[in-house]
Design a protein around this motif. Structure first.
Motif, PDB file in Angstrom:
ATOM      1  N   UNK A   1       0.838  -1.205   0.000  1.00 45.08           N
ATOM      2  CA  UNK A   1       0.000   0.000   0.000  1.00 45.08           C
ATOM      3  C   UNK A   1       0.872   1.253   0.000  1.00 45.08           C
ATOM      4  N   UNK A   2       1.903   1.247   0.836  1.00 44.80           N
ATOM      5  CA  UNK A   2       2.898   2.325   0.851  1.00 44.80           C
ATOM      6  C   UNK A   2       4.289   1.707   0.869  1.00 44.80           C
ATOM      7  N   UNK A   3       5.203   2.075  -0.035  1.00 45.27           N
ATOM      8  CA  UNK A   3       5.094   3.202  -0.966  1.00 45.27           C
ATOM      9  C   UNK A   3       4.746   2.823  -2.402  1.00 45.27           C
ATOM     10  N   UNK A   4       4.440   1.518  -2.671  1.00 46.44           N
ATOM     11  CA  UNK A   4       4.218   1.130  -4.066  1.00 46.44           C
ATOM     12  C   UNK A   4       3.005   1.808  -4.697  1.00 46.44           C
ATOM     13  N   UNK A   5       1.872   1.806  -3.988  1.00 40.29           N
ATOM     14  CA  UNK A   5       0.648   2.360  -4.579  1.00 40.29           C
ATOM     15  C   UNK A   5       0.417   3.790  -4.102  1.00 40.29           C
ATOM     16  N   UNK A   6       0.156   3.951  -2.820  1.00 38.22           N
ATOM     17  CA  UNK A   6      -0.012   5.307  -2.270  1.00 38.22           C
ATOM     18  C   UNK A   6       1.347   5.782  -1.781  1.00 38.22           C
ATOM     19  N   UNK A   7       2.250   6.018  -2.722  1.00 37.81           N
ATOM     20  CA  UNK A   7       3.613   6.397  -2.371  1.00 37.81           C
ATOM     21  C   UNK A   7       3.750   7.871  -2.065  1.00 37.81           C
ATOM     22  N   UNK A   8       4.978   8.274  -1.754  1.00 41.74           N
ATOM     23  CA  UNK A   8       5.222   9.673  -1.395  1.00 41.74           C
ATOM     24  C   UNK A   8       4.883  10.606  -2.550  1.00 41.74           C
ATOM     25  N   UNK A   9       5.162  10.155  -3.787  1.00 39.78           N
ATOM     26  CA  UNK A   9       4.828  10.967  -4.955  1.00 39.78           C
ATOM     27  C   UNK A   9       3.337  11.200  -5.076  1.00 39.78           C
TER      28      UNK A   9
END
Length: 198
Positions: free
Chosen positions: A115-123
């Protein structure tokens, strides 16, 4: 530019927000990473990953900047932290080593690193903070929900995509996208690290 009221909805704005988030999330480019994680973990709970990713996005839509300020963090530090996790994921894929140990509790692996950071990542999360300064909350919410629907469909299709690629194709694609992940991590780090040096 005048920011629309919270309940305003404009189709053009909706499409702009939706496609901007789609490009930043890059769920298509993340498919090889997700397949790699799925083979290591044994399974990915699609609904849980989608819900947690969505919760993070909506949380940052309403409370992102105040929350980071409350913790004494800047958006740049958050982005740099995410870039380091992405960097190690890329190394895993290229070198065929295990840096993220398989979690016995799938719920932990669902949150980090899927979920983080692959999908809802910092970008993605910093993009949401930036977009909300221009677009209405309703437009932002619909854009986020549209992307979450597409994310869920992709996660549900991983087994089919894995069969289509085959073992050799999967290895080749995994290594290629491992390099891409490293490049993304370096770019995020370079863009944000200079803001932390005072």
């Amino acid at each position: 530019m005048h920011k629309p009221k919270a309940m305003d909805f404009n189709l053009k704005d909706y499409l702009t927000v939706t496609f901007t988030l789609f490009a930043v999330i890059d769920i298509i480019g993340t498919i090889p990473v997700l397949i790699s994680m799925k083979s290591k973990l044994g399974a990915i709970h699609e609904a849980r990953v989608t819900l947690i990713s969505g919760a993070l996005m909506v949380l940052f839509l309403y409370l992102g900047k105040p929350f980071l300020n409350l913790l004494g963090l800047e958006v740049e530090s958050f982005a740099v932290g995410g870039s380091i996790v992405i960097f190690f994921l890329g190394l895993e894929m290229i070198l065929g080593i295990e840096l993220f140990k398989s979690e016995k509790d799938m719920r932990a692996a669902t949150v980090v690193p899927i979920a983080f950071p692959l999908i809802a990542g910092s970008g993605t999360l910093t993009t949401i903070i930036s977009l909300k300064a221009v677009y209405a909350y309703s437009t932002m919410l619909f854009g986020i929900l549209t992307n979450l629907l597409f994310i869920f469909i992709v996660l549900k299709s991983l087994r089919l995509l894995e069969r289509a690629l085959g073992p050799a194709g999967l290895i080749a694609v995994r290594k290629f996208f491992g390099v891409i992940l490293l490049a993304i991590a370096v770019k995020i780090f370079a863009t944000n690290a200079h803001g932390l040096i005072k």
